[in-house]
Write an enzyme that holds these catalytic residues in place. Sequence first.
Site, PDB file in Angstrom:
ATOM      1  CG  ASP A  10      35.417 -50.979  31.902  1.00 19.66           C
ATOM      2  OD1 ASP A  10      35.970 -51.835  32.614  1.00 19.66           O
ATOM      3  OD2 ASP A  10      35.916 -50.570  30.830  1.00 19.66           O
ATOM      4  CB  SER A  11      38.877 -49.580  34.416  1.00 18.78           C
ATOM      5  OG  SER A  11      38.949 -50.368  33.241  1.00 18.78           O
ATOM      6  CE1 TYR A  42      39.680 -47.875  37.669  1.00 17.78           C
ATOM      7  CE2 TYR A  42      38.066 -49.536  38.295  1.00 17.78           C
ATOM      8  CZ  TYR A  42      38.416 -48.210  38.161  1.00 17.78           C
ATOM      9  OH  TYR A  42      37.521 -47.225  38.501  1.00 17.78           O
ATOM     10  N   GLY A  43      43.755 -52.796  35.634  1.00 16.81           N
ATOM     11  CA  GLY A  43      44.366 -54.133  35.553  1.00 16.81           C
ATOM     12  C   GLY A  43      45.746 -54.250  36.172  1.00 16.81           C
ATOM     13  CB  CYS A  73      35.725 -53.422  35.075  1.00 11.66           C
ATOM     14  SG  CYS A  73      37.512 -53.466  35.219  1.00 11.66           S
ATOM     15  CG  ASN A  74      36.535 -59.380  32.698  1.00 13.08           C
ATOM     16  OD1 ASN A  74      36.144 -60.521  32.730  1.00 13.08           O
ATOM     17  ND2 ASN A  74      36.179 -58.542  31.745  1.00 13.08           N
ATOM     18  CB  THR A  75      40.459 -55.629  36.704  1.00 17.95           C
ATOM     19  OG1 THR A  75      40.992 -55.960  35.421  1.00 17.95           O
ATOM     20  CG2 THR A  75      41.573 -55.568  37.707  1.00 17.95           C
ATOM     21  CD  GLU A 152      42.535 -48.488  25.451  1.00 14.00           C
ATOM     22  OE1 GLU A 152      43.396 -47.592  25.544  1.00 14.00           O
ATOM     23  OE2 GLU A 152      41.774 -48.801  26.386  1.00 14.00           O
ATOM     24  CB  CYS A 184      40.108 -58.447  29.272  1.00 13.40           C
ATOM     25  SG  CYS A 184      40.615 -56.730  29.173  1.00 13.40           S
ATOM     26  CB  THR A 185      36.214 -54.507  28.993  1.00 11.25           C
ATOM     27  OG1 THR A 185      37.528 -54.035  29.313  1.00 11.25           O
ATOM     28  CG2 THR A 185      35.327 -54.517  30.201  1.00 11.25           C
ATOM     29  CG  HIS A 186      40.046 -53.266  26.018  1.00 10.84           C
ATOM     30  ND1 HIS A 186      39.500 -52.943  27.235  1.00 10.84           N
ATOM     31  CD2 HIS A 186      40.626 -52.130  25.551  1.00 10.84           C
ATOM     32  CE1 HIS A 186      39.747 -51.675  27.506  1.00 10.84           C
ATOM     33  NE2 HIS A 186      40.428 -51.160  26.496  1.00 10.84           N
TER      34      HIS A 186
HETATM   35  N1  DGL Z   1      38.340 -53.143  31.976  1.00 10.24           N
HETATM   36  C1  DGL Z   1      39.505 -53.918  32.317  1.00 10.24           C
HETATM   37  C2  DGL Z   1      39.095 -55.385  32.474  1.00 10.24           C
HETATM   38  O1  DGL Z   1      38.117 -55.843  31.938  1.00 10.24           O
HETATM   39  C3  DGL Z   1      40.590 -53.784  31.255  1.00 10.24           C
HETATM   40  C4  DGL Z   1      41.266 -52.421  31.246  1.00 10.24           C
HETATM   41  C5  DGL Z   1      41.930 -52.076  32.571  1.00 10.24           C
HETATM   42  O2  DGL Z   1      42.968 -52.673  32.906  1.00 10.24           O
HETATM   43  O3  DGL Z   1      41.398 -51.257  33.283  1.00 10.24           O
HETATM   44  O4  DGL Z   1      39.743 -56.101  33.179  1.00 10.24           O
END
Ligand code: DGL
Length: 265
Positions: A10-11, A42-43, A73-75, A152, A184-186
Site C-alpha cells: 500500500d502507499s 498516492y491519492g 491500495c485503491n489508488t 489517521e 480507500c484503505t482507510h
Molecule cells: N491507500 C490509499 C488508497 O487506498 C489512500 C492513501 C493515499 O492516498 O495514499 O487509495
Amino acid sequence: MRNAPLGIFDSGVGGLTVVRAVQQLLPSEDIVYLGDTARVPYGSKSPETIRQFAHEDVRFLLDRGVKTVVVACNTATAHALPSLQERYQVPIIGVIEPGVEAVLADPQAQRVGIIATRGTVRSHAYQHALALRRTGLILHATPAPLLVPLVEEDWLDHPSTHAALHTYLDPMLDRGIDTLLLACTHYPLLVPVLSKFLPDGVRLVDSATTCAEHVKQELTKLDLLAEEEKAGKLEIHLTDLSDQFEDLSRRFLARSPGRIMRVSL
Ligand code: DGL
C-alpha cells in the site's frame, strides 16, 4: 510455492486493514507487507508517478520471494494494476474487482455511491468496472480526501469527521443511493460511525473484507493456499518509520505490529 509468503503493499499503513482481513480469513498465510510511508499519499499524485511507485513496490516484494501480490491500495490498483499484471509472472490481485463484485452481489443494487481518493475517482476504474457488469446502474463517485487524515488523527467519531461525512455524503443520500462503496484503505475504520450515520437501507461495502475473500478464492483456484497446520507470520516493511507510523500500524491492524523494518526501494 504454497508456503511462500503473500506480498501485500500500500502507499502507507492503511493497507494493514487488508492484512487484518486476510489474517482473519487465512491465518496460516505468511505475509510480507510493504507500506511506502516515505511517499504517501498516492491519492493526490499523477497516474505516471503512481505507476512508477507501484512497480517499485512490486519488485521489492518479488525480491522477497512472494507467491502472489495483493495491491491493497485503491489508488495504485486504479492506475497501475493492468501494467503490473502485464509485466510480472506472479498473480497480482487488486482491490477494485472484489469491491465491484461485492456491490453487484446484491441484485437490488441500483444507485451506488463511491467514496475514494481523488486519484481513484479520477481514474474512473470503479465506475467503468461497475458499468461494464451491470447496465442501468446510477453511480455517484466523490473524492473524500479529508477522511484519510481524519482517520489517521483517530478522529473517528468526532464533530469534524461528522461535518466531512455530511459534506461528502449528503448529496449522494439526496439522490437516494442504496449502496455505499468504501474505496480507500482507510475507510474501513469508519464503518462503526458510518453505520450510525447512514439511513437504514443503505448497504456499506468495504473493500478490505471483500479483497480478503477474493484472495482466498484466487489462492484456492491456483492451489497456492498455505498448509493449514502452521500459524502465519507477518513481516512489516515501511519506507519511512516514525512513532506515528508505528502507532497507526497498531490501530489499522488492531494489535501489535511486532518489529517493523525500515527499508529503501
Ligand atoms: N491507500 C490509499 C488508497 O487506498 C489512500 C492513501 C493515499 O492516498 O495514499 O487509495
